[in-house]
Design a protein around this motif. Structure first.
Motif, PDB file in Angstrom:
ATOM      1  N   CYS A 195       0.816  -1.217   0.000  1.00  0.00           N
ATOM      2  CA  CYS A 195       0.000   0.000   0.000  1.00  0.00           C
ATOM      3  C   CYS A 195       0.849   1.267   0.000  1.00  0.00           C
ATOM      4  O   CYS A 195       1.983   1.272   0.483  1.00  0.00           O
TER       5      CYS A 195
ATOM      6  N   THR B 123       1.118   4.772   1.844  1.00  0.00           N
ATOM      7  CA  THR B 123       0.752   5.184   3.197  1.00  0.00           C
ATOM      8  C   THR B 123       0.134   6.590   3.194  1.00  0.00           C
ATOM      9  O   THR B 123       0.017   7.240   2.150  1.00  0.00           O
TER      10      THR B 123
ATOM     11  N   THR C 120      -4.053   2.847  -1.432  1.00  0.00           N
ATOM     12  CA  THR C 120      -3.671   3.347  -0.117  1.00  0.00           C
ATOM     13  C   THR C 120      -4.201   2.399   0.955  1.00  0.00           C
ATOM     14  O   THR C 120      -5.104   1.584   0.701  1.00  0.00           O
ATOM     15  N   THR C 121      -3.665   2.513   2.165  1.00  0.00           N
ATOM     16  CA  THR C 121      -4.151   1.688   3.276  1.00  0.00           C
ATOM     17  C   THR C 121      -5.636   1.951   3.527  1.00  0.00           C
ATOM     18  O   THR C 121      -6.396   1.019   3.795  1.00  0.00           O
TER      19      THR C 121
ATOM     20  N   ASP D 248       0.003  -1.049   9.998  1.00  0.00           N
ATOM     21  CA  ASP D 248       1.186  -1.126   9.150  1.00  0.00           C
ATOM     22  C   ASP D 248       2.320  -1.669  10.008  1.00  0.00           C
ATOM     23  O   ASP D 248       2.893  -0.944  10.826  1.00  0.00           O
TER      24      ASP D 248
ATOM     25  N   GLU E 242       8.841   6.776   3.509  1.00  0.00           N
ATOM     26  CA  GLU E 242       7.693   6.294   4.292  1.00  0.00           C
ATOM     27  C   GLU E 242       6.368   6.508   3.566  1.00  0.00           C
ATOM     28  O   GLU E 242       5.320   6.698   4.183  1.00  0.00           O
TER      29      GLU E 242
ATOM     30  N   THR F  38       4.405   0.816   1.962  1.00  0.00           N
ATOM     31  CA  THR F  38       4.639  -0.303   2.867  1.00  0.00           C
ATOM     32  C   THR F  38       4.237  -1.619   2.183  1.00  0.00           C
ATOM     33  O   THR F  38       3.215  -1.667   1.499  1.00  0.00           O
TER      34      THR F  38
ATOM     35  N   TYR G 128       1.089  -3.852   5.180  1.00  0.00           N
ATOM     36  CA  TYR G 128      -0.120  -3.363   5.844  1.00  0.00           C
ATOM     37  C   TYR G 128      -0.930  -4.613   6.198  1.00  0.00           C
ATOM     38  O   TYR G 128      -1.436  -5.313   5.330  1.00  0.00           O
TER      39      TYR G 128
END
Length: 368
Positions: free
Chosen positions: A232, A234, A262-263, A282, A353, A356, A359
């Motif tokens: 994903c 973040t 995205t998350t 995450d 960052e 990730t 997740y």
């Protein structure tokens, strides 16, 4: 040139980069294994054209997201035919990242990451489990041995399935673990079939998260759980930031992805599919060792040497030589090149960052 190189290759067989696997249950580990596997089920004469066709799907080569989503099955199949032997050469049988403790090897962290899923799902002897997007079955075999469950691996790539069946047989798991070749957007199972389902860095290949999660919901028994590690973007990702978009595009190119969600988009899709989300996080945030460290050019490791900058440099040049002398199909170096770009994109995404690969969520299908 060919005779000189073959003489050198013969003399170097004990080197980890050039040796051919001797132990039957180990992953393919040598240069000749890598060379013979490039292209998977694609005719070796067609590998280069397959690489060019795959590249056309991506932004870096003028492609667009809608085309990737519309042709995701072809794109992902081409990707894994082209990339699987490189993955197995570098990663072993489990193609995924993991949160890592200081002093812990990459291999140990990967096993612990797989065991964590089994624990969260409460897997027990006799349960019927589905692995959605199983690769060549490394996690499947580890989780089956750890939990004493029967696991079905779902995959739409013929080459990975044939390799997975070979490894299952060699590991003595053919009776309890099997593979089904199918698109995970259209599963052939009846409703309420499985006691648990999981996905490890796999459902990111789906063109539509909601559609994918709905299928998983349908085949899962009421009251049972689905756990996953998702790739994903973040909350730090800014779609208006050109640098962020470039990093995202490089990750998509090098990993066969139609679009990285995205998350929040994944979480919303889970709820819309009908799942009750038990918990989500995450896991990269709590990892004492950065998840991207094995790919970081500033990092050197003996235990994961092939993933380091120097290891990838050797691999890249080795592939170039193998292709030149005809032991690897034309286009092999090109595959190595876009995988190299992917590694760079992943490291950038991790440092910033904005991305990730872990997740995590645990979700339950309600009883009613």
């Amino acid at each position: 040139m060919r005779v000189v190189f073959l003489t050198f290759l013969q003399a170097s067989r004990e080197c980890s980069f050039f040796s051919v696997s001797r132990h039957p249950v180990m992953s393919k580990s040598g240069a000749l294994d890598l060379a013979s596997g490039v292209g998977g089920k694609i005719d070796k004469k067609e590998v280069e054209s397959a690489v060019k066709q795959y590249e056309k799907y991506h932004v870096c080569y003028g492609g667009d997201e809608e085309t990737r989503k519309a042709n995701y099955s072809d794109m992902v199949n081409r990707y894994y035919d082209l990339a699987t032997s490189f993955y197995e050469f570098g990663w072993g049988e489990s193609f995924h990242f993991a949160p890592r403790w200081k002093g812990e090897s990459l291999k140990e962290s990967i096993k612990r990451h797989e065991h964590f899923l089994a624990i969260q799902l409460g897997l027990k002897r006799g349960m019927k489990v589905l692995d959605v997007g199983c690769g060549i079955g490394g996690p499947l075999r580890e989780i089956a041995r750890y939990s004493l469950t029967s696991i079905t691996g779902l995959n739409n790539n013929e080459y990975q399935i044939s390799r997975g069946k070979e490894l299952n047989q060699l590991a003595g798991l053919s009776e309890t673990c099997n593979f089904v070749k199918v698109d995970f957007m259209k599963m052939p199972f009846t409703d309420n079939t499985f006691d648990a389902t999981y996905a490890i860095e796999a459902t990111c290949h789906a063109p539509d998260a909601l559609g994918c999660y709905k299928e998983i919901y349908r085949v899962l028994k009421p009251g049972q759980c689905f756990a996953a590690y998702e790739w994903c973007m973040t909350a730090h990702f800014d779609p208006k930031n050109e640098s962020h978009q470039k990093t995202k595009a490089e990750i998509e190119l090098g990993n066969g992805l139609p679009d990285i969600r995205t998350t929040n988009q994944c979480l919303e899709a889970l709820k819309l599919a009908g799942f009750e989300v038990i918990w989500e996080k995450d896991l990269a945030l709590d990892s004492p060792v950065p998840w991207y460290l094995p790919l970081d050019t500033s990092h050197f490791s003996i235990t994961s040497f092939r993933l380091t900058a120097f290891g990838r440099f050797i691999t890249r040049n080795m592939v170039k030589i193998l292709e030149f002398v005809g032991l690897a199909p034309a286009g092999s170096e090109r595959v190595s090149s876009f995988l190299e770009r992917a590694a760079e994109g992943l490291v950038e995404g991790g440092r910033k960052e904005i991305f990730t690969p872990m997740y995590f969520f645990l979700a339950r299908k309600p009883l009613s």
